[in-house]
Motif scaffolding. Structure first.
Motif, PDB file in Angstrom:
ATOM      1  N   HIS A  63       6.391  15.096  16.258  1.00  0.00           N
ATOM      2  CA  HIS A  63       6.528  16.154  15.114  1.00  0.00           C
ATOM      3  C   HIS A  63       5.969  15.503  13.810  1.00  0.00           C
ATOM      4  CE1 HIS A  63       9.287  12.710  15.500  1.00  0.00           C
ATOM      5  NE2 HIS A  63       9.889  13.352  16.210  1.00  0.00           N
ATOM      6  N   ASN A  64       5.242  14.266  13.922  1.00  0.00           N
ATOM      7  CA  ASN A  64       4.608  13.704  12.915  1.00  0.00           C
ATOM      8  C   ASN A  64       5.351  13.554  11.499  1.00  0.00           C
ATOM      9  OD1 ASN A  64       2.129  13.291  13.821  1.00  0.00           O
ATOM     10  ND2 ASN A  64       1.358  15.627  13.513  1.00  0.00           N
ATOM     11  N   SER A  65       6.559  13.184  11.602  1.00  0.00           N
ATOM     12  CA  SER A  65       7.191  12.737  10.568  1.00  0.00           C
ATOM     13  C   SER A  65       7.912  11.757  10.996  1.00  0.00           C
ATOM     14  CB  SER A  65       8.393  14.013  10.121  1.00  0.00           C
ATOM     15  OG  SER A  65       9.307  13.322   9.443  1.00  0.00           O
ATOM     16  N   ASP A 102       8.809  -2.232  15.689  1.00  0.00           N
ATOM     17  CA  ASP A 102       8.283  -0.923  15.752  1.00  0.00           C
ATOM     18  C   ASP A 102       8.592  -0.423  14.315  1.00  0.00           C
ATOM     19  OD1 ASP A 102       7.350   1.630  15.894  1.00  0.00           O
ATOM     20  OD2 ASP A 102       8.613   2.150  17.418  1.00  0.00           O
ATOM     21  N   SER A 103       7.704  -0.538  13.204  1.00  0.00           N
ATOM     22  CA  SER A 103       7.938   0.077  12.010  1.00  0.00           C
ATOM     23  C   SER A 103       7.301   1.512  12.053  1.00  0.00           C
ATOM     24  CB  SER A 103       7.575  -0.754  10.945  1.00  0.00           C
ATOM     25  OG  SER A 103       6.220  -1.113  11.126  1.00  0.00           O
ATOM     26  N   GLN A 104       6.686   1.822  12.963  1.00  0.00           N
ATOM     27  CA  GLN A 104       5.836   3.241  12.599  1.00  0.00           C
ATOM     28  C   GLN A 104       6.679   4.110  13.421  1.00  0.00           C
ATOM     29  OE1 GLN A 104       1.360   2.734  13.415  1.00  0.00           O
ATOM     30  NE2 GLN A 104       1.733   4.154  15.063  1.00  0.00           N
ATOM     31  N   LEU A 105       7.416   4.258  14.509  1.00  0.00           N
ATOM     32  CA  LEU A 105       8.105   4.976  15.079  1.00  0.00           C
ATOM     33  C   LEU A 105       7.749   6.264  15.900  1.00  0.00           C
ATOM     34  CD1 LEU A 105      11.354   4.974  12.462  1.00  0.00           C
ATOM     35  CD2 LEU A 105      10.797   3.586  14.446  1.00  0.00           C
ATOM     36  N   PHE A 106       6.391   6.620  15.677  1.00  0.00           N
ATOM     37  CA  PHE A 106       5.855   7.550  16.473  1.00  0.00           C
ATOM     38  C   PHE A 106       4.215   7.466  16.414  1.00  0.00           C
ATOM     39  CE2 PHE A 106       5.845   9.686  12.322  1.00  0.00           C
ATOM     40  CZ  PHE A 106       4.532  10.412  12.292  1.00  0.00           C
ATOM     41  N   VAL A 107       3.579   7.820  17.447  1.00  0.00           N
ATOM     42  CA  VAL A 107       2.133   7.619  17.138  1.00  0.00           C
ATOM     43  C   VAL A 107       1.351   8.855  16.327  1.00  0.00           C
ATOM     44  CG1 VAL A 107      -0.112   7.833  18.689  1.00  0.00           C
ATOM     45  CG2 VAL A 107       1.937   6.685  19.490  1.00  0.00           C
ATOM     46  N   PRO A 108       0.778   8.660  15.304  1.00  0.00           N
ATOM     47  CA  PRO A 108       0.210   9.660  14.488  1.00  0.00           C
ATOM     48  C   PRO A 108      -0.539  10.705  15.119  1.00  0.00           C
ATOM     49  CG  PRO A 108       0.252   7.640  13.187  1.00  0.00           C
ATOM     50  CD  PRO A 108       0.632   7.373  14.740  1.00  0.00           C
ATOM     51  N   GLY A 109      -0.178  11.859  15.203  1.00  0.00           N
ATOM     52  CA  GLY A 109      -1.189  13.086  15.990  1.00  0.00           C
ATOM     53  C   GLY A 109      -0.176  13.377  17.114  1.00  0.00           C
ATOM     54  N   GLU A 110       0.935  12.909  17.149  1.00  0.00           N
ATOM     55  CA  GLU A 110       1.423  13.191  18.261  1.00  0.00           C
ATOM     56  C   GLU A 110       2.988  13.813  17.929  1.00  0.00           C
ATOM     57  OE1 GLU A 110       1.834  10.400  21.432  1.00  0.00           O
ATOM     58  OE2 GLU A 110      -0.274   9.985  21.589  1.00  0.00           O
ATOM     59  N   ASP A 133       0.982  -1.288   0.159  1.00  0.00           N
ATOM     60  CA  ASP A 133      -0.145   0.022  -0.082  1.00  0.00           C
ATOM     61  C   ASP A 133       0.779   1.340   0.019  1.00  0.00           C
ATOM     62  OD1 ASP A 133      -1.696   2.078   1.768  1.00  0.00           O
ATOM     63  OD2 ASP A 133      -3.130   0.768   0.550  1.00  0.00           O
ATOM     64  N   GLU A 134       0.323   2.392  -0.851  1.00  0.00           N
ATOM     65  CA  GLU A 134       1.044   3.355  -0.861  1.00  0.00           C
ATOM     66  C   GLU A 134       1.439   4.144   0.391  1.00  0.00           C
ATOM     67  OE1 GLU A 134       2.740   5.041  -3.446  1.00  0.00           O
ATOM     68  OE2 GLU A 134       2.468   3.459  -4.622  1.00  0.00           O
ATOM     69  N   SER A 135       0.658   3.999   1.405  1.00  0.00           N
ATOM     70  CA  SER A 135       0.733   4.558   2.739  1.00  0.00           C
ATOM     71  C   SER A 135       1.755   3.872   3.687  1.00  0.00           C
ATOM     72  CB  SER A 135      -0.564   5.030   3.531  1.00  0.00           C
ATOM     73  OG  SER A 135      -1.198   3.111   3.633  1.00  0.00           O
ATOM     74  N   TYR A 136       1.992   2.592   3.119  1.00  0.00           N
ATOM     75  CA  TYR A 136       3.119   1.766   4.022  1.00  0.00           C
ATOM     76  C   TYR A 136       4.707   2.142   3.510  1.00  0.00           C
ATOM     77  CZ  TYR A 136       5.204  -2.340   6.179  1.00  0.00           C
ATOM     78  OH  TYR A 136       6.072  -2.993   7.114  1.00  0.00           O
ATOM     79  N   LYS A 137       4.454   2.579   2.371  1.00  0.00           N
ATOM     80  CA  LYS A 137       5.767   2.614   1.664  1.00  0.00           C
ATOM     81  C   LYS A 137       7.024   3.635   2.352  1.00  0.00           C
ATOM     82  CE  LYS A 137       5.165   1.501  -3.046  1.00  0.00           C
ATOM     83  NZ  LYS A 137       5.168   2.025  -4.430  1.00  0.00           N
ATOM     84  N   PRO A 138       6.474   4.567   2.923  1.00  0.00           N
ATOM     85  CA  PRO A 138       7.439   5.409   4.001  1.00  0.00           C
ATOM     86  C   PRO A 138       7.969   4.503   5.246  1.00  0.00           C
ATOM     87  CG  PRO A 138       5.651   6.708   3.536  1.00  0.00           C
ATOM     88  CD  PRO A 138       5.225   5.437   3.033  1.00  0.00           C
ATOM     89  N   GLN A 139       7.287   3.705   5.569  1.00  0.00           N
ATOM     90  CA  GLN A 139       7.749   2.820   6.566  1.00  0.00           C
ATOM     91  C   GLN A 139       8.860   1.991   6.129  1.00  0.00           C
ATOM     92  OE1 GLN A 139       4.810   0.961   9.400  1.00  0.00           O
ATOM     93  NE2 GLN A 139       3.321   2.272   8.892  1.00  0.00           N
ATOM     94  N   LEU A 140       8.988   1.333   4.729  1.00  0.00           N
ATOM     95  CA  LEU A 140       9.852   0.509   4.314  1.00  0.00           C
ATOM     96  C   LEU A 140      11.163   1.317   3.727  1.00  0.00           C
ATOM     97  CD1 LEU A 140       7.604  -1.971   1.870  1.00  0.00           C
ATOM     98  CD2 LEU A 140       8.469  -2.174   4.309  1.00  0.00           C
TER      99      LEU A 140
END
Length: 512
Positions: free
Chosen positions: A369-371, A359-367, A311-318
């Protein structure tokens, strides 16, 4: 004694065989070692056929447009090239007895046409079901691993290096929190489960999750941050800081040597970049030239045969996974000045949050720096200040810059480093699980056309911006405030710790 090569062709340039199926039905066929080179008119395929009694009559070969098939029991090779070839009187094959290989010359249909990626042997292996270049925007079927006897193929799409590269959105999408799933998944593309849990009984101390098979993505982040805060030792960091700033003969760590050491990849890039700056516009190259060794080709050929629905939204994690692996690999290389040691697999595994905490996400979205890109840089540095023998901010920044130069060098250099990092885990009795759930798939994905030169180049530029903009005050840890009663917490940044260390050292000198 010199033996002249045996000419295979007589009246017909090729022995004929069924182009879809190996002739030796029911037998296990071996994919031979091979290399492919080219000039303006021909492709030259050299097929290693050692350990067999050579017979010209036993060889069968066929050319059908982009498809080339070679068969000599027990060897079977099927290659698909990006552009068509011709089966005519110019096609020849000779046996080189000295090298134990068959050298095949294949005429190009279009003289002067450049065939890309001929050094990526794994990309040339073809399946009979494989269609031409993909025209749909997204594949409809994801292939799982199939028999090693059935060759795979990656689409040969030439990367447009004239463009700077595709841009990446480093913000993760926000979603409403979901109820815990029956099966928790993790690893590459969230494909795996139960593997890490089983490894705990074998002594997997890279893992730091209390219950890896039950931790949700956001819970992994929280647990990681808490345990990094606990693990970080301000006194250890201050001691390393002073040892680096004011070295003495009695020191057991040589920070100066670790900082002065240059990564071979960085050194190669610098030399190449200097050459390119002086080259004419017509002769400029976009990536550092690299030829894979026979051992590296073997490692790529041993990768499973898969394709992925990402999924395109998952590519940044890769892409961030690539960054995290390269950072850990380069930090260990710098700490040991270019040589891995018995502790390297543990060090590299600990520095990669995707391994230690899944942990492939690294931060909780919304908290925060959001990057996810900035989170990757900060997380890598935090972990580098908690686990290795050398815990030094300057070494971490040097390692991140090594990652930048690796990405700028191009896809082949990135692949070479990932293969080397993978070897640390692949045959380890316990830590092989991280090859299974992360590295094996990551190497195969990077090798495919899903990862272009342009995309890696853009990731490199985005990473460099984050490195250059980073402040020491952004590297923080929460610790219990001993001066307060109860469970009061204080936030320490490494700039404060360094200032305190300088003050303490000055007071020590004044007293002595």
């Amino acid at each position: 004694m010199s033996i002249a090569p045996v000419l295979l062709q007589e009246s017909d340039p090729w022995g004929r065989c069924d182009k879809d199926t190996p002739k030796q039905q029911g037998q296990i066929m071996i994919t031979p070692l091979f290399t492919v080179t080219q000039d303006d008119e021909f492709l030259y395929v050299s097929v290693k056929v050692s350990h067999v009694r050579f017979s010209a009559s036993a060889i069968e070969m066929v050319v059908d447009s982009e498809l080339f098939i070679f068969s000599l029991n027990p060897y079977y090779l099927r290659l698909r090239f990006p552009y068509p070839l011709i089966d005519d009187e110019r096609a020849t094959a000779t046996f080189n007895s000295k090298e134990s290989c068959v050298d095949v010359k294949l005429p190009k249909e279009n003289r002067g046409q450049e065939f890309p990626d001929l050094d990526l042997a794994a990309k040339l292996l073809a399946r009979k079901e494989e269609p031409g270049p993909q025209t749909a925007s997204k594949p409809l079927i994801e292939e799982l691993e199939i028999s090693q006897n059935v060759e795979d193929k990656f689409q040969n799409v030439t990367a447009d290096l004239a463009q700077e590269g595709e841009s990446h959105d480093w913000e993760l999408p926000q979603a409403v929190a979901e109820e815990p799933q029956t099966t928790i998944r993790y690893g590459f593309n969230n494909t795996y489960n139960t593997i890490v849990g089983v490894s705990l009984s074998n002594g997997n101390d890279i893992n730091e999750l209390g219950n890896p098979e039950a931790a949700l993505p956001n819970d992994r982040i929280v647990e990681r941050l808490i345990k990094e805060n606990i693990k970080f030792d301000p006194e250890f960091y201050a001691a390393d800081y002073i040892m680096h700033k004011h070295p003495s003969e009695d020191d057991d760590k040589d920070f100066a040597a670790a900082l002065v050491w240059k990564s071979p990849v960085t050194r190669q890039f610098m030399a190449w970049y200097k050459e390119q700056s002086q080259a004419s516009a017509e002769s400029k190259q976009q990536v550092v030239p690299l030829s894979f060794t026979e051992q590296e080709q073997q490692r790529m050929l041993q990768l499973p045969r898969k394709s992925y629905l990402i999924d395109e939204s998952y590519k940044p994690q890769l892409f961030v996974l690539i960054l995290s692996v390269l950072f850990a690999y380069n930090y260990d290389m710098r700490e040991n000045q270019g040589e891995h040691n018995i502790e390297s697999v543990w060090t590299v595994g600990k520095l990669i949050p995707q391994f230690a905490f899944l942990d492939s996400q690294l931060f909780v979205p919304g908290e925060s720096h959001n990057s996810i890109l900035k989170s990757a840089v900060i997380t890598g540095i935090r972990r580098a200040l908690c686990y290795p023998l050398y815990r030094q901010y300057s070494i971490a920044i040097k390692a991140w810059n090594d990652v930048y130069y690796t990405l700028r060098s191009g896809k082949r250099v990135v692949m070479k480093c990932l293969l080397e990092a993978r070897e640390l885990f692949r045959y380890h009795d316990v830590y092989y699980v991280y090859d299974k759930i992360w590295l094996e798939d990551l190497c195969l994905w990077v090798l495919s056309d899903s990862v272009s030169e342009g995309s890696l180049r853009q990731v490199a530029h985005d990473l460099k911006k984050e490195i250059d903009a980073l402040q020491k005050t952004e590297i923080t840890f929460e610790k219990i405030d001993d001066t307060q009663s109860g469970d009061a917490m204080m936030v320490l940044d490494i700039e404060e710790i360094e200032a305190f260390a300088d003050q303490s050292y000055a007071e020590y000198l004044a007293q002595n």
